[in-house]
Design an enzyme around this catalytic site. Structure first.
Site, PDB file in Angstrom:
ATOM      1  N   GLU A 186       0.834  -1.209   0.000  1.00 30.50           N
ATOM      2  CA  GLU A 186       0.000   0.000   0.000  1.00 30.50           C
ATOM      3  C   GLU A 186       0.869   1.259   0.000  1.00 30.50           C
ATOM      4  OE1 GLU A 186      -2.940  -0.273   3.111  1.00 30.50           O
ATOM      5  OE2 GLU A 186      -4.211  -1.529   1.865  1.00 30.50           O
TER       6      GLU A 186
ATOM      7  N   GLU B 213      -6.518  -7.635  -0.818  1.00 33.75           N
ATOM      8  CA  GLU B 213      -6.847  -7.601   0.612  1.00 33.75           C
ATOM      9  C   GLU B 213      -8.277  -7.146   0.798  1.00 33.75           C
ATOM     10  OE1 GLU B 213      -4.700  -5.131   3.311  1.00 33.75           O
ATOM     11  OE2 GLU B 213      -2.769  -5.709   2.502  1.00 33.75           O
TER      12      GLU B 213
HETATM   13  C1  GAL Z   1      -4.211  -2.606   4.951  1.00 35.01           C
HETATM   14  C2  GAL Z   1      -2.798  -3.116   5.113  1.00 35.01           C
HETATM   15  C3  GAL Z   1      -2.760  -4.387   5.919  1.00 35.01           C
HETATM   16  C4  GAL Z   1      -3.644  -4.286   7.136  1.00 35.01           C
HETATM   17  C5  GAL Z   1      -5.040  -3.927   6.715  1.00 35.01           C
HETATM   18  C6  GAL Z   1      -5.999  -3.802   7.867  1.00 35.01           C
HETATM   19  O1  GAL Z   1      -4.205  -1.228   4.768  1.00 35.01           O
HETATM   20  O2  GAL Z   1      -2.190  -3.342   3.869  1.00 35.01           O
HETATM   21  O3  GAL Z   1      -1.424  -4.650   6.292  1.00 35.01           O
HETATM   22  O4  GAL Z   1      -3.120  -3.312   7.979  1.00 35.01           O
HETATM   23  O5  GAL Z   1      -5.018  -2.696   6.055  1.00 35.01           O
HETATM   24  O6  GAL Z   1      -7.286  -3.430   7.451  1.00 35.01           O
END
Ligand code: GAL
Length: 655
Positions: free
Chosen positions: A142, A298
């Protein structure tokens, strides 16, 4: 179809790893992202690299036929980095240092950060470039999520170099930013600072360039790591996880450098329209590389831990939203993270394997989704729609300026235009002002405030060639330096829309109090519409006036016009409608262009989206629905009515 998530085995002892892979197999996991945050484990000191644990992790996964998306681990430098090289730390606009203790505490332009990250990636890629488990590379994590805009001395020096490359001479910069105003004339690029906290408004041209520069600085990190991985001989696709319409990064530019687009999506389960923002982000991802599937890299299985109040996802929501991504072109569904952490900042963040173990609703839903993904038919690449919506980072940044007639939230307003298509089940692609528009019948370009000569020529050619182009208030106001063109407004698109713009007037901002006009109603062939935020005072030159303001600051003035231009039509709507107005206008303009819904008669909360030869239906509502399937399609599904309970989904083959 990939299925899995971030796997952080370094948080656990090795006996837990065996249980992890066993349960991954139960859930149908095929791909895990490893090494996102392990820099301090791999390189506990500058001179020491410890790889053996990672060797064992990759081996174990490979033996169990689980593939790896190998992250480079550069997103969170270990403590020794800032201890030895304090200049790596970023600073906010007030000069405060962002200290270690969480993550992403590096200035993207810091030479020390770049050198240390490059060393780590060089070692990593040399070791694993041909590892049989590794099917993908995941650069950083990110990029820019927490520290997109850095105002440190490193940033200042790099900004000066970036400006010099762009403008060549300081005179050219002075001219572009009109620095003679407020006595800002620069004698040298070294005098130009990032827009640090100042007594009043910054020069908007400078702020816009700082945002372009900051996006490029992050992209340079991606390119640096990507090139190191390639140079080591790796042949796998290389990605970095994007964040939907993320304001700081010009993803049109980034995606051109990436082999595969991947996205992270965390809509709020409490937001009843969350599935529409998720659909928009998915369509944006598909638009970034229309010829390739993308990956949902994710999402959460259930609640996150970072909002003030973190609602769980109701039963079925996780699967419905996952299938929505697939229906909009994703070839993989992954989560953050595999096993819920026992401690640390994200211990309350949900995971595929909850802290309470596998005998849980979440793990049962995860296993069921794994089965569902395996049973999907073979899907083609996401298909091209007949309608397109313009999304452009230059405009997002320029509209973010504070010294405008009205404060406008670009993302929010574009999302609302998108929702108008989505609500009516009209497929829409996300494009930029430079995209190839041939093949589209209707294009909506909301808040096209900044337009370059090339983009204007491109959009005009679309109309001339037979396209229907709709714009709203505050269009073609400035050039790419955020300056008015000489001679008034709408200087590059005036011929296309056949109107002249005299002035802009602001209405009371929606949701706020205060004296003045709250809205401006207009008549239109799409029915009466309520305008908000702004009204443009326009005069028809060659355009037909389709509707006039009936109240507000300029009753009787033209409010909606249509101009035949070549074989197409340019529509100018001199305000920003409310949600109902956007829905009516989109329906009407799409109809003029001969574009309709993918399926008619569907409830608003049932989503229908086409992926190549398949149409997916998802019931996002809280009540049961029966879908009437047209007889010709019924042959494929074998029935003419399909029942969908809340959060249920189905698909049908429809070539
Ligand atoms: C994203 C990040 C992850 C985790 C996740 C939690 O922004 O890439 O590592 O922190 O959020 O929602």
């Amino acid at each position: 179809m990939h299925y899995g998530g971030d796997y952080n085995p370094e948080q656990w002892s090795e006996d837990v790893w065996a249980e992890d892979v066993r349960l991954m197999r139960t859930a149908g996991v095929t791909l895990v992202t490893v090494n996102v945050f392990s820099w301090s484990v791999i390189q506990p000191r500058e001179s020491i690299f410890e790889w053996e644990w990672l060797d064992r992790v990759l081996e174990l996964l490979h033996e169990n036929e689980i593939s790896v998306d190998l992250a480079t681990g550069t997103a969170s430098p270990p403590p020794w980095v800032s201890e030895r090289y304090p200049g790596v730390l970023p600073q906010d606009d007030g000069g405060a240092t962002l200290w270690p203790g969480s993550r992403q505490h590096y200035a993207p332009t810091s030479p020390d950060y770049r050198r240390l990250a490059a060393t780590l990636v060089t070692e990593l890629a040399a070791r694993y470039h041909d590892h049989p488990a590794v099917v993908m590379w995941h650069v950083n994590n990110e990029l820019g999520c927490h520290t997109p805009w850095d105002y440190s001395d490193n940033a200042s020096a790099a900004f000066g170099r970036w400006l010099e490359a762009r403008y060549q001479s300081i005179e050219a910069l002075n001219k572009a930013w009109n620095t003679v105003f407020w006595s800002q004339r620069y004698a040298d690029f070294s005098q130009v600072l990032p827009p640090r906290k100042a007594p009043s408004f910054h020069n908007p041209g400078a702020v816009l360039d700082f945002k372009r520069f900051s996006s490029d600085a992050l992209l340079e990190l991606f390119i640096m790591e990507r090139d190191i991985i390639r140079a080591a001989g790796a042949t796998q696709p290389i990605t970095t996880n994007l964040m939907g319409p993320f304001p700081p990064g010009d993803y049109w530019k980034w995606a051109a450098e990436m082999d595969v687009v991947s996205n992270d999506a965390y809509p709020d389960p409490n937001d009843p329209e969350a599935f529409r923002s998720l659909a928009f982000a998915s369509d944006l991802m598909r638009g970034l590389k229309p010829d390739k599937p993308w990956l949902l890299m994710e999402q959460s299985t259930n609640a996150v831990q970072w909002r003030p109040s973190n609602a769980r996802k109701q039963p079925g929501v996780m699967a419905a939203w996952s299938i929505q991504s697939v229906s909009r072109g994703a070839d993989g569904v992954l989560f953050f993270q595999w096993r819920q952490s026992r401690a640390g900042a994200e211990k309350f963040h949900s995971a595929m394997l909850p802290h309470a173990g596998p005998e849980t609703r979440v793990f049962r839903e995860i296993t069921a989704l794994g089965d569902d993904l395996r049973s999907l038919p073979k899907l083609g690449i996401g298909s091209r729609a007949r309608a397109a919506l313009v999304f452009d980072w230059d405009n997002l940044w320029a509209i973010g300026d504070e010294a405008l007639p009205a404060q406008l939230d670009y993302n929010e307003i574009v999302q609302r235009w998108y929702n108008a298509f989505h609500r009516q089940h009209i497929g829409v692609d996300i494009v930029n002002p430079r995209s190839d528009l041939s093949g589209y019948d209707v294009v909506v370009a909301p808040l096209l405030y900044l337009v370059s000569d090339q983009s204007a020529a491109h959009l005009s050619a679309f109309v001339e060639g037979g396209g229907h182009l709709l714009v709203s208030a505050f269009t073609d106001v400035v050039d790419e330096t955020d300056a008015f063109r000489p001679g008034g407004y709408l200087r590059t698109l005036g011929g296309t829309f056949g109107v002249r713009v005299e002035e802009y007037d602001a209405l009371v901002l929606p949701g706020t109090d205060g004296p003045g006009f709250r809205s401006a109603t207009l008549d239109s062939p799409a029915g009466p519409l309520v305008g908000t935020f702004l009204v443009d005072e326009i005069h028809a030159v060659t355009a037909d006036v389709l509707g006039r303001f009936t109240d507000g600051p300029i009753p009787g003035a033209p409010a909606f016009t249509a101009n035949r231009f070549g074989s197409g039509v340019g529509y100018y709507l001199a305000t920003i409608p409310d949600d109902a107005g956007m829905t009516s206008v989109v329906r009407w303009v799409a109809e003029q262009a001969g574009v309709g819904a993918e399926f008619s008669g569907l409830p608003e909360l049932v989503e229908a989206s086409r992926r190549d030869q398949h149409v997916f239906f998802i019931n996002h509502g809280a009540t049961d629905v029966w879908l009437d399937i047209p007889t010709s399609d019924a042959v494929n599904v074998g029935v003419e009515r399909v029942y969908l309970g809340p959060q249920e989904w189905t698909w049908l083959h429809r070539p």
